[in-house]
Design an enzyme around this catalytic site. Sequence first.
Site: not given
Ligand code: MOS
Length: 747
Positions: A709-710, A713
């Site tokens: 999923k990553g 962020e």
């Molecule tokens: Mo990010 S804000 O998709 O580098």
Amino acid sequence: MPDTLSPQIRFGSNSGQPATRRDGVAKVTGTATYAADNHPDNMLYAVYAAATIARGRVATLDTAAAEAHPGVVRVFTHENRPELQGDPDEKPTMFSNRIEVLQNDIVRYAGQPIALVIAETIEAATEGARLLDPRYDLQPPRTKIDDNETFEITGQAFGQPGPTIYGDIEAGHAAADLAIDVTYETPGQFHNAMETHSVVAKWTGDRLELDTPTQALTMSCAAYAYFFGIPAENVTIRSPYLGGGFGSKAFAVGPIVLGILAARATGRPVKLSLTRQQMFGPVGHRGTTRQRLRLGTASGGALTVIDHQGIAATSSFDDFLEAAPNATQGLYAAPALSSTHSGVRLDIGTPGPMRAPGEASGSAALECAMDEMAEAAGMDPLDFRLANYSETEPGTGKPFSSKKLRECYEQGAERFGWASRPREPRQMMDENGLLVGWGVGTALFGCPMFQAEARATLRSDGTALVETSAADMGQGAWTALAQIAADSLGLPLDKVEFRAGDSALPDGGVAGGSGHTATAGGALHAAGSDVIRQLGELAAADPDSPLHGAGNASFVARDGRIFLDNDESRGETFAEIFARSGGAEIVGNGNAARNPEDAQRHAMSSHGAVFAEVKVDPDLCQLRVTRLVGAFAAGRIINPRLAESQLMGGMIWGTSFALHEEAKYDTRTGRIMNSDLAGYQVPVNADVHGLEVIHVHEDDPYVNVLGIKGVGEIGITGTVGAIANAIYHATGKRIRRFPIRIQDLLV
Ligand code: MOS
């Protein structure tokens, strides 16, 4: 770590290992080459002069003084700037804003380029730009949300979110026994990557070579090609290392176009590198928001409505909006959910995506509002969240591809010691007489996936080369992607060479949206699997191979050996196959994209829970975040060391959002007063105390073939609210404006 359950594919022993960064030595010893480290022969330097007002017109520029300065080669202003083939007011790709490249005399924000000086040395170019001594026709700048009327957003394009409304909002309000109506404000924030935006541009005929950091190589090639009227394949971008991107290096931006223009106009290579101050304007930022949240509950603490209205600041000439209310869409199980957006045009540079765009600001407000609602309902804030836990996606009712948020709450609360939290504020004090407060916030971020291609080359000497273009922006892609590739090829990590960060390589998609590992990793995995399939076919066709006649049986590769999936004893080494075939290498190609049916049927998101402890001096209100515990469920973790580092980075950024970062505008000139790293505050080591990350195991059979999923962020998203809520718990003061400052607590 042994092979764990995998939805569609088998992982080898490289994935799941905390491998150290493969680019670490190069970076620590300074041999890693960043864009501005390139010095082609005969190179010139370009420096642009930036507007010192935010609204008006350039009246005069002393170009004669600049041109007379020794070493200055050319000076371009809006009056003599060479033609561009593409219109700077057009957006050549989805990752574009309108750009400022001296197209006229209008000043639209402070920091906008107003002239370009090209010289033999950086000193001469800088001095030439200083000598321009601009005079302006000045209009009063608008820099605050209240300085202009809002406009409604109806579109759904990237950066222009439309309204999303589920259920009957008025009925939701009417059904509430208890309600809150609160407004939160978040400031403009600037990415401030260590490496400022830079380009070294070199033209050969109508071919263009660029050394420039970009998170989106293919789209950047297309964008720059558009402005200069050449085919995209004529543009090569090398971007092996990024000194931080955070979304700021995802878009094609005006200053880079000016550097390329300078090279074309002079016929010599040109370097243009932004100063720190120049980072505050033409290269994007996180836009200011004001968010009104109206929540209601019925008995038992069940939400009847979440009504989240956002106003986001954008520039006078473009539409990118910080889509804060989107954070409300997929989280809590309210029967009526509304997230709506309006914009306000100010005399500022256009905002753009900045790490956790939308969700960072939106979840800050939402998680605080949830705390306020829990308080009003007399409930523990974690119990309140659990009482409103959504088993399926709110609004659509779609099943989640996976959702281990409950486990995040449980494991985070356990590690943090949440159970002993007194419900009332101002109840805890440490041995030094500091007020102690505990808060929680839910973390949420989508898991987008882009399209990517990759190539894998297995060599007869037992090594391999794997290639895909997308750049490592400092997050560790160089290492994690190589681990995925090594597994797909059945090789140890140290036998695999990884090349990335060059647009001439297969298109690696975008390094953004927390989707790089899933996207480029998927393509690399497919390329490696293609090699193994070919190797298996070669062996199966060879009477001397133990695999002879294996037909369509699926092959597995591990430790340089290929064997049958259902009979490990039947196989042989890669070296034996190469030795008999006499070939030097086998090349495989692969690509990756999300399966549209899986995406249609499922809601997909990463989740987490962040617990914060703050200590506040009761007299001076000095404020410290003393502990952060974040538990995150983000699908498969390829490299726990790097993922932990990403999540910690996100949580530190959350601390920054809660307590430090804010662009301060001078309301007379519209200039940002703290446009440097002395005045624009970010956390330093002394601001970061206990920081703990828990990876909550999560198998996801739908999100993509790798189950990834990553993590890039999500760490910001729960953290901001957790800290603000902890401050409330410590002090009894609810601050609804970020960053929270000592003076807010003193009153
Ligand atoms: Mo990010 S804000 O998709 O580098």
